[in-house]
Write an enzyme that holds these catalytic residues in place. Sequence first.
Site, PDB file in Angstrom:
ATOM      1  N   GLU A 176       0.800  -1.225   0.000  1.00 34.49           N
ATOM      2  CA  GLU A 176       0.000   0.000   0.000  1.00 34.49           C
ATOM      3  C   GLU A 176       0.833   1.277   0.000  1.00 34.49           C
ATOM      4  O   GLU A 176       0.402   2.320   0.483  1.00 34.49           O
ATOM      5  CB  GLU A 176      -0.973  -0.046   1.185  1.00 34.49           C
ATOM      6  CG  GLU A 176      -1.882  -1.265   1.095  1.00 34.49           C
ATOM      7  CD  GLU A 176      -3.053  -1.247   2.073  1.00 34.49           C
ATOM      8  OE1 GLU A 176      -3.220  -0.252   2.793  1.00 34.49           O
ATOM      9  OE2 GLU A 176      -3.797  -2.245   2.091  1.00 34.49           O
ATOM     10  N   HIS A 414     -18.646  -8.742   5.485  1.00 35.93           N
ATOM     11  CA  HIS A 414     -17.311  -8.242   5.784  1.00 35.93           C
ATOM     12  C   HIS A 414     -16.690  -9.070   6.894  1.00 35.93           C
ATOM     13  O   HIS A 414     -17.267  -9.209   7.973  1.00 35.93           O
ATOM     14  CB  HIS A 414     -17.364  -6.760   6.209  1.00 35.93           C
ATOM     15  CG  HIS A 414     -15.996  -6.183   6.441  1.00 35.93           C
ATOM     16  ND1 HIS A 414     -15.642  -5.550   7.610  1.00 35.93           N
ATOM     17  CD2 HIS A 414     -14.900  -6.164   5.650  1.00 35.93           C
ATOM     18  CE1 HIS A 414     -14.368  -5.162   7.525  1.00 35.93           C
ATOM     19  NE2 HIS A 414     -13.905  -5.515   6.362  1.00 35.93           N
ATOM     20  N   HIS A 484      -8.882  -8.064   0.927  1.00 33.72           N
ATOM     21  CA  HIS A 484      -8.047  -6.897   1.221  1.00 33.72           C
ATOM     22  C   HIS A 484      -6.821  -7.335   2.015  1.00 33.72           C
ATOM     23  O   HIS A 484      -6.895  -8.250   2.843  1.00 33.72           O
ATOM     24  CB  HIS A 484      -8.857  -5.837   1.977  1.00 33.72           C
ATOM     25  CG  HIS A 484      -9.735  -5.061   1.045  1.00 33.72           C
ATOM     26  ND1 HIS A 484      -9.821  -3.693   1.042  1.00 33.72           N
ATOM     27  CD2 HIS A 484     -10.546  -5.478   0.044  1.00 33.72           C
ATOM     28  CE1 HIS A 484     -10.657  -3.294   0.101  1.00 33.72           C
ATOM     29  NE2 HIS A 484     -11.125  -4.365  -0.523  1.00 33.72           N
ATOM     30  N   GLU A 509      -8.955   4.888  -0.533  1.00 35.22           N
ATOM     31  CA  GLU A 509      -9.147   5.137   0.893  1.00 35.22           C
ATOM     32  C   GLU A 509      -8.027   5.970   1.501  1.00 35.22           C
ATOM     33  O   GLU A 509      -8.222   6.644   2.490  1.00 35.22           O
ATOM     34  CB  GLU A 509      -9.261   3.809   1.647  1.00 35.22           C
ATOM     35  CG  GLU A 509      -7.989   2.981   1.617  1.00 35.22           C
ATOM     36  CD  GLU A 509      -8.128   1.621   2.300  1.00 35.22           C
ATOM     37  OE1 GLU A 509      -9.263   1.192   2.559  1.00 35.22           O
ATOM     38  OE2 GLU A 509      -7.092   1.000   2.578  1.00 35.22           O
TER      39      GLU A 509
END
Lengths: 703, 703
Positions: A176, A414, A484, A509
């Site tokens: 990331e 989730h 993720h 995000e």
Amino acid sequence: MLFKRLFFIFSGLCMLQSAAAQEHNALQVEMNKVRLSFYLDGDGRPVYALAYNGRLVIADSRQGFVLEQDSLFYKGFAITGTEKSSVNETWQPVWGEVSSIRDHYEQLTVHLKQQQAPGYLLDLVFRVFEDGMGFRYEFPQQPGLKYFIVKDELTEFNLTSDPLTFWIPGDYDSNEYAYTTSKLSQVNNTQQVQSATDIAVRTVPDPYAVQTPLMMKTEDNLYINIHEAALVNYPAMQLHVNGAVHQLTSSLVPDAVGNKAYLHAPCKTPWRTIIVSDKAADVLASKLILNLNEPPAATDLSWIRPMKFVGVWWEMQTGKSTWNYADAASERGKDDLVPNGRHGANTANVKKYIDFAAANNIKGVLVEGWNTGWEDWFGNWKENVFDFVTPYPDFNVKEIEDYAAAKGVQMIMHNETSGSATNYERQLDTAFRFMQAYGYPAVKTGYVGKIIPRGEHHDGQWMVNHYERVAQKGMQYHIMIDAHEPPRPTGLQRTYPNWLACEAGRGNEYNAFSNGNAPEHETILPFTRLMGGPMDYTPGIFKLKGYAPNMPDRQVHTTLAKQLALYVTIYSPVQMVADLPENYAAHADAFNFIKEVPVDWNDTRIIAAEPGDYITIARKEKGKSNWYVGAITDENSRKAAIPLQFLDKGKKYRATVYADAPDADWKKNPEAYQIKTSVVDANTVLTIQLAAGGGAAIAIQPM
Amino acid sequence: MLFKRLFFIFSGLCMLQSAAAQEHNALQVEMNKVRLSFYLDGDGRPVYALAYNGRLVIADSRQGFVLEQDSLFYKGFAITGTEKSSVNETWQPVWGEVSSIRDHYEQLTVHLKQQQAPGYLLDLVFRVFEDGMGFRYEFPQQPGLKYFIVKDELTEFNLTSDPLTFWIPGDYDSNEYAYTTSKLSQVNNTQQVQSATDIAVRTVPDPYAVQTPLMMKTEDNLYINIHEAALVNYPAMQLHVNGAVHQLTSSLVPDAVGNKAYLHAPCKTPWRTIIVSDKAADVLASKLILNLNEPPAATDLSWIRPMKFVGVWWEMQTGKSTWNYADAASERGKDDLVPNGRHGANTANVKKYIDFAAANNIKGVLVEGWNTGWEDWFGNWKENVFDFVTPYPDFNVKEIEDYAAAKGVQMIMHNETSGSATNYERQLDTAFRFMQAYGYPAVKTGYVGKIIPRGEHHDGQWMVNHYERVAQKGMQYHIMIDAHEPPRPTGLQRTYPNWLACEAGRGNEYNAFSNGNAPEHETILPFTRLMGGPMDYTPGIFKLKGYAPNMPDRQVHTTLAKQLALYVTIYSPVQMVADLPENYAAHADAFNFIKEVPVDWNDTRIIAAEPGDYITIARKEKGKSNWYVGAITDENSRKAAIPLQFLDKGKKYRATVYADAPDADWKKNPEAYQIKTSVVDANTVLTIQLAAGGGAAIAIQPM
């Protein structure tokens, strides 16, 4: 001065080696402009090289291993046989950028045997495509080598010059990072790693580690992309840069005790892939990595459906509501929690999102923070965090299931694990049965935190296997996966078409909770992270400033029109419609594009592309005649010229162009856009001004 | 000479320290002969000492930790409060050596606070019993310390002399070493570890590591036993010996990254236990460790039933048959296996064992090697080995279930994990559901091999939690557990009464596949390994020589009569009748003792005991008036005088004595025994000659 001398000497060596390759009567395989050479050097070491249109792309580069059982498993080999074969066929992906993919390659298999006792066997398999090549190591069944441990893989990629490189640090636990563009010789991730305090877990072995897919551009305009395909039962391959000599070597993510892989012959490594072209667009269009993956084992895949989704999510990312129900955990459990009044995943709020989805052609609704444990989930290397089946008191699972069903909307589960994969594995069946019972056809999984088993890494072999187990469990229960924090994809979506997307990269995000993504970010992603597979980037932010109550200066680093364009330029079969319903209501005309844009395609054309600068892509809707175009630019305003020659000849279409307004600018005026419609045909060339940090989205429908 | 000088100096120091303790106005707690002292030294370090009958047993010894959050979590403390309390009550175990246990102690809680900011809190809780003491650390709920990592525990046990010590190496992965008897100062495990090639996985941190329970005897005849109780969510404590100064320090088993424990305040460590007496028998009779464990949470425990069992097992241990069905694994799976014709777990053979059990008052039948995977299960650190539900083609699960049920016999499941705990956890529900479905009320688990998660150890915190999870799963599914290769027990059988026994020690099986257990072995086990809980030792071997076809010289290092005695001297609620039915048939008269001897008791009397020399124990059958006596000796022949004063006064009993024949000798004539009956009463003293390596078993029934 020393540096220059070293460089000069080594360049000389490269040329000598290349010359040597020919002297050794190297084995060669060619397809169009791509030519592979392979030989064993004087010490019996495997050496390959790759040329494109007569130019050496990868100079002589060694291959081999250090095994626990044989620390010299890279030399002393002799060739005992070779085989050549060709394939030229097409196959149809379950979903994708195109409806049919051509798989066309020449294959060379080289059988090697170590000359010293016990005479270990190793096969090298090369596939040469029009746009590059892949090679893998195969360990045949053999008497002396059954279970073995890979201590190191020694694969080299010796470049012949010092290319411009688009890179992020090679981190065992995160993909990331923001991209850095530099000469390969200038790669040093120290500053990037130190400043990336917004990344939860950072584990970088040294300053010269970079992640793949690694995108490079040589001074003579060759585009080179190095990655891997079919990462199965093996750690992710990162690259170690020796800038002085332009050398990349494979750097496998280690396990808890420092080993790289536990293998069991007969077995195969992932493919090491090199895509090369003199056109950047060819890199984006390449299907080489997908072609190197296996087709799915299952035959009933009808339940797998690409979709757009909204979610109770951005409101938490921006600080408007919370994942947690209470502000503090209670030692006495969930019944003792004191609600903080700001919990996002409450039944009433979820119904609002369901209503919004139902009204706007959006199939899915994701809800994060629905299950207990969020008061105390992060950063403690805690093993038992979530149970994946216990909702907070204000989240009525059954009521929400019924409401969504009545509205024709599907709920997306989730499952955040906080990195505790052991805890998730213990409960995997329970979690998936819960999804089945309450009508959730898809799950977004998360691994934010240090991995448990402790000492393992997100990108090591054990976790690679974990993510695959979750995908397999999804196949078993007919659940689609959006993972993720996994390793960056390597084309496994071909084998597991239910594994729709991964994050594994720096998503939108980061604009919510950090200093964000540079305007060029989305022009680099398709050349890097996206080469291996779809990304859940979460585009579609309309309120580009002032969305974070506690951080008034924070803003998304794009214009609104560029957010629309991302639905086309960032390919994914699962795309979030990420902003809040009220922010879409404020721009209902622009929102029409998001309502209409599909997530599955018959065809894709890369119209213009330059990594770090701009991308224009046109895609044709699956099963329809509609085309959608996305054009984006970096921090520089520029004109996009878009010839519509992909349209059916002689047919008239109506094009709706969602463009930046003349005074739009990502920093000063991001929400200024204009919508124009015109009649177009295959001869039309649309010329659209893209603002700094801007973009344009076009919907083209037959009249 | 140097050694003596050092010793002298340190003795002096010990006395000075003890004097210091009194100067500091130490807190004191006494019960009968046992006195604990506690104070903080000048640096605010917790210090305790223990005396027995006025003699210092443990000289001033430090307590404390190194935490990741506070490397000085062992000093700078002040006492902020103390509490004292007493308990004197009795409780009834679900099964055990006695039917009622007295729990009688004086408790001292000391509240400590570090004087430096942030002022961490630590409580020390001491329980002083008549036969020793336990203490634990408690981390109260506090603002600055919630999740924390224990890098080291610094608990010391400073002895005041150089005792004779009965020890095995402190190995992170095995408790299966032979015992060494030496002065504490002579402890050095190098040779023991090097020569223990029969132990699959050996991980010893240094030459001075020893395992608990550690049994010691001082020159002035004090018996000291150091161990721990209630090992939950914490690694096993081994001891590091500093022989020169007679110091033991706690040595916690590390995890994959070198940490010791991950804790979450409020929380408690296990109890550190010191049992002390001037009579060896008191050590064996102690219930201190059980008392320091928690009662069970569940209330319905009626399904938990001690039992004897036979098994398709010794025939594999001795090489007569095989666990594996084929001699080689097939890459194409079980349907492609070529049977080797020697597979033990075949339906016909299992029925033979069922018939034998049904005919001889034996409730259980264990079958090892029934499930696929044994061709290729060991030594490769392989993660996916067994699936726990797939039988070999010649093992008919349903047919065996029906046959056993018709004969009133219960099948015992076998789950070998080969150390791959992750693989077992993934399938735990499936495995336990399979047991329920096919009528298996108990499972023997195994962990032969290096642990996965890789880098973890059998005795580390992660695996401690794993074994507890399996026990909990057993409670949920009403399955009893017999765990092989877990950490040595710490009294958790009180909390999980379904966790009937563990191996966690060097069992009789070593006589089958190694050079065996010395004749003294079983006289040491009750003072060491058995202090924490029952052991599945697998006694009852009748054919003591010539049982291993390929190793004709191999023999069990006891007489036959001693094998009978072990059913009494080695307490366990689950006892194997380990030999082959045909070997029992050859000695049907001696076998009568095994048929009759129970596995659950109303009462137990330690009649005579000296570690390493001899043990005589009498036990009264649960719910009956029968008594059973076992007497064993080491390599020395000796006379056992057994006063039967435990019998009801004035009542006549018939005693059947199974004794060594006059010419019996473990080495030369092990199977020579004689059986005599006589009428006895409470005034009788039976005097029985025990052969070298011999023993005697007595059944006493009211007339």
